[in-house]
Scaffold this motif. Sequence first.
Motif, PDB file in Angstrom:
ATOM      1  N   GLY A 230       5.682 -16.719  -7.126  1.00  0.00           N
ATOM      2  CA  GLY A 230       5.626 -17.417  -8.400  1.00  0.00           C
ATOM      3  C   GLY A 230       5.122 -16.568  -9.552  1.00  0.00           C
ATOM      4  O   GLY A 230       5.187 -16.988 -10.710  1.00  0.00           O
ATOM      5  N   VAL A 231       4.583 -15.376  -9.238  1.00  0.00           N
ATOM      6  CA  VAL A 231       4.144 -14.459 -10.294  1.00  0.00           C
ATOM      7  C   VAL A 231       5.343 -13.615 -10.721  1.00  0.00           C
ATOM      8  O   VAL A 231       5.937 -12.915  -9.903  1.00  0.00           O
ATOM      9  N   GLY A 232       5.679 -13.680 -11.998  1.00  0.00           N
ATOM     10  CA  GLY A 232       6.804 -12.898 -12.474  1.00  0.00           C
ATOM     11  C   GLY A 232       6.444 -11.441 -12.693  1.00  0.00           C
ATOM     12  O   GLY A 232       7.110 -10.528 -12.203  1.00  0.00           O
ATOM     13  N   ARG A 233       5.359 -11.220 -13.431  1.00  0.00           N
ATOM     14  CA  ARG A 233       4.918  -9.854 -13.729  1.00  0.00           C
ATOM     15  C   ARG A 233       3.397  -9.801 -13.576  1.00  0.00           C
ATOM     16  O   ARG A 233       2.675 -10.613 -14.165  1.00  0.00           O
ATOM     17  N   LEU A 234       2.925  -8.826 -12.808  1.00  0.00           N
ATOM     18  CA  LEU A 234       1.507  -8.777 -12.429  1.00  0.00           C
ATOM     19  C   LEU A 234       0.847  -7.512 -12.945  1.00  0.00           C
ATOM     20  O   LEU A 234       1.396  -6.413 -12.835  1.00  0.00           O
ATOM     21  N   GLY A 235      -0.344  -7.665 -13.490  1.00  0.00           N
ATOM     22  CA  GLY A 235      -1.200  -6.528 -13.798  1.00  0.00           C
ATOM     23  C   GLY A 235      -2.276  -6.407 -12.735  1.00  0.00           C
ATOM     24  O   GLY A 235      -2.901  -7.406 -12.373  1.00  0.00           O
ATOM     25  N   VAL A 236      -2.479  -5.211 -12.217  1.00  0.00           N
ATOM     26  CA  VAL A 236      -3.503  -4.970 -11.207  1.00  0.00           C
ATOM     27  C   VAL A 236      -4.621  -4.141 -11.825  1.00  0.00           C
ATOM     28  O   VAL A 236      -4.383  -3.020 -12.297  1.00  0.00           O
ATOM     29  N   ALA A 237      -5.835  -4.703 -11.871  1.00  0.00           N
ATOM     30  CA  ALA A 237      -6.996  -3.932 -12.308  1.00  0.00           C
ATOM     31  C   ALA A 237      -7.212  -2.830 -11.277  1.00  0.00           C
ATOM     32  O   ALA A 237      -7.522  -3.095 -10.121  1.00  0.00           O
ATOM     33  N   TYR A 238      -7.062  -1.604 -11.716  1.00  0.00           N
ATOM     34  CA  TYR A 238      -6.826  -0.491 -10.805  1.00  0.00           C
ATOM     35  C   TYR A 238      -7.795   0.647 -11.087  1.00  0.00           C
ATOM     36  O   TYR A 238      -8.017   1.006 -12.246  1.00  0.00           O
ATOM     37  N   SER A 239      -8.374   1.201 -10.009  1.00  0.00           N
ATOM     38  CA  SER A 239      -9.303   2.315 -10.169  1.00  0.00           C
ATOM     39  C   SER A 239      -8.823   3.579  -9.483  1.00  0.00           C
ATOM     40  O   SER A 239      -9.365   4.661  -9.722  1.00  0.00           O
ATOM     41  N   GLY A 240      -7.814   3.457  -8.614  1.00  0.00           N
ATOM     42  CA  GLY A 240      -7.380   4.585  -7.815  1.00  0.00           C
ATOM     43  C   GLY A 240      -8.043   4.641  -6.455  1.00  0.00           C
ATOM     44  O   GLY A 240      -7.703   5.492  -5.628  1.00  0.00           O
ATOM     45  N   GLY A 241      -8.995   3.731  -6.190  1.00  0.00           N
ATOM     46  CA  GLY A 241      -9.618   3.639  -4.881  1.00  0.00           C
ATOM     47  C   GLY A 241      -8.704   2.944  -3.890  1.00  0.00           C
ATOM     48  O   GLY A 241      -7.648   2.409  -4.256  1.00  0.00           O
ATOM     49  N   VAL A 242      -9.123   2.915  -2.635  1.00  0.00           N
ATOM     50  CA  VAL A 242      -8.236   2.408  -1.588  1.00  0.00           C
ATOM     51  C   VAL A 242      -7.927   0.922  -1.761  1.00  0.00           C
ATOM     52  O   VAL A 242      -6.789   0.486  -1.507  1.00  0.00           O
ATOM     53  N   ASP A 243      -8.881   0.107  -2.190  1.00  0.00           N
ATOM     54  CA  ASP A 243      -8.631  -1.332  -2.324  1.00  0.00           C
ATOM     55  C   ASP A 243      -7.600  -1.623  -3.407  1.00  0.00           C
ATOM     56  O   ASP A 243      -6.603  -2.314  -3.173  1.00  0.00           O
ATOM     57  N   SER A 244      -7.841  -1.087  -4.613  1.00  0.00           N
ATOM     58  CA  SER A 244      -6.920  -1.393  -5.715  1.00  0.00           C
ATOM     59  C   SER A 244      -5.569  -0.717  -5.512  1.00  0.00           C
ATOM     60  O   SER A 244      -4.534  -1.268  -5.886  1.00  0.00           O
ATOM     61  N   ALA A 245      -5.562   0.471  -4.903  1.00  0.00           N
ATOM     62  CA  ALA A 245      -4.288   1.146  -4.654  1.00  0.00           C
ATOM     63  C   ALA A 245      -3.464   0.401  -3.613  1.00  0.00           C
ATOM     64  O   ALA A 245      -2.229   0.285  -3.734  1.00  0.00           O
ATOM     65  N   THR A 246      -4.129  -0.108  -2.580  1.00  0.00           N
ATOM     66  CA  THR A 246      -3.418  -0.879  -1.554  1.00  0.00           C
ATOM     67  C   THR A 246      -2.866  -2.170  -2.150  1.00  0.00           C
ATOM     68  O   THR A 246      -1.712  -2.546  -1.888  1.00  0.00           O
ATOM     69  N   LEU A 247      -3.667  -2.854  -2.959  1.00  0.00           N
ATOM     70  CA  LEU A 247      -3.175  -4.054  -3.631  1.00  0.00           C
ATOM     71  C   LEU A 247      -1.987  -3.712  -4.521  1.00  0.00           C
ATOM     72  O   LEU A 247      -0.982  -4.442  -4.540  1.00  0.00           O
ATOM     73  N   LEU A 248      -2.079  -2.609  -5.237  1.00  0.00           N
ATOM     74  CA  LEU A 248      -0.990  -2.199  -6.117  1.00  0.00           C
ATOM     75  C   LEU A 248       0.295  -1.973  -5.313  1.00  0.00           C
ATOM     76  O   LEU A 248       1.378  -2.438  -5.688  1.00  0.00           O
ATOM     77  N   ALA A 249       0.168  -1.277  -4.185  1.00  0.00           N
ATOM     78  CA  ALA A 249       1.344  -1.002  -3.349  1.00  0.00           C
ATOM     79  C   ALA A 249       1.920  -2.274  -2.751  1.00  0.00           C
ATOM     80  O   ALA A 249       3.149  -2.445  -2.672  1.00  0.00           O
ATOM     81  N   LEU A 250       1.055  -3.194  -2.329  1.00  0.00           N
ATOM     82  CA  LEU A 250       1.533  -4.460  -1.766  1.00  0.00           C
ATOM     83  C   LEU A 250       2.178  -5.329  -2.835  1.00  0.00           C
ATOM     84  O   LEU A 250       3.138  -6.061  -2.560  1.00  0.00           O
ATOM     85  N   ALA A 251       1.649  -5.252  -4.053  1.00  0.00           N
ATOM     86  CA  ALA A 251       2.273  -5.991  -5.161  1.00  0.00           C
ATOM     87  C   ALA A 251       3.664  -5.449  -5.460  1.00  0.00           C
ATOM     88  O   ALA A 251       4.605  -6.213  -5.713  1.00  0.00           O
ATOM     89  N   VAL A 252       3.813  -4.130  -5.404  1.00  0.00           N
ATOM     90  CA  VAL A 252       5.137  -3.531  -5.595  1.00  0.00           C
ATOM     91  C   VAL A 252       6.081  -3.984  -4.488  1.00  0.00           C
ATOM     92  O   VAL A 252       7.256  -4.295  -4.737  1.00  0.00           O
ATOM     93  N   ARG A 253       5.589  -4.027  -3.271  1.00  0.00           N
ATOM     94  CA  ARG A 253       6.408  -4.497  -2.139  1.00  0.00           C
ATOM     95  C   ARG A 253       6.882  -5.928  -2.382  1.00  0.00           C
ATOM     96  O   ARG A 253       8.018  -6.295  -2.061  1.00  0.00           O
TER      97      ARG A 253
END
Length: 286
Positions: A23-46
């Motif tokens: 249901g989310v059309g476009r998502l912004g991920v608060a991102y630091s480059g650490g493993v948690d935010s990077a993994t969330l970013l990659a899963l969001a892209v998936r």
Amino acid sequence: MTPQALSGEALELADAVSTQLQGVGRLGVAYSGGVDSATLLALAVRALGTEDVVALLGVSPSLARRERRLAHQVAAVIGVEVVEVHTHEGENPDYQKNDGSRCFHCKDELFTRIGDDVVGDQGLDAVAYGENADDATRHDRPGAGAATRHRVLRPLSVVGMTKPQVRAVARAMSLPVADKPAAPCLASRVPFGQQVTPEKLRQIDDLEDAVYQQGFSDCRVRHHGTVGRIELPTDELARAMEPGIRAALVAAGKDTGFQHVTIDLDGIRSGLFSLQVIGTGAGAHG
């Protein structure tokens, strides 16, 4: 990045995160480059595709130059645009006084800036950040209150993904930060109750950069006024006493404004200042 390599528990967790983002059309991920935010970013892209995910990197004097560079490199691997969000928490007297709520004021500033300046410009339907299930049980993460206040999504913790599971998913997706040590902000190196200033943050950043240039895998520089106290992994302490390296670290510390440079024989103690004030169990970051 190899999302197609997911299987077993990692695949189940990834699918659960995808369900959270339905249901989310476009998502912004608060991102630091650490493993948690990077993994969330990659899963969001998936789940949503690269065109509908943007990495939102908070930039201020408390972000180490090295971490800023690495964050851009990791986002490039994932294939996502990075939007730098310049924050001004250092101008807030409540942040400057550096008590147990400092992280709240930092996150509140970031999420406020995102809401005021970025959501409309980027056409975002939602913002998420990388809280994991272990973070959600801890009492030394006041920043979580800011996320609640700003209605920021936390899909990793909602699906019950622990820190070890986050790292396992990151490895399965071939993310370069899968085993990256925690890298809390530079302000965490200033003892609670002592004012956080741009000058102190610059000194810490400069000396930590010098430590990494000597080939150490991790470090913290704790700011004690005229003294810069370097924490290193215990199995790397002996290297710091090699004459050339020792001389380089002393010179770098004095160049950045410290009168004395010391090596902590206890090694890196993550969350040292947090534990002294909050009294929680081991494992806090700082």
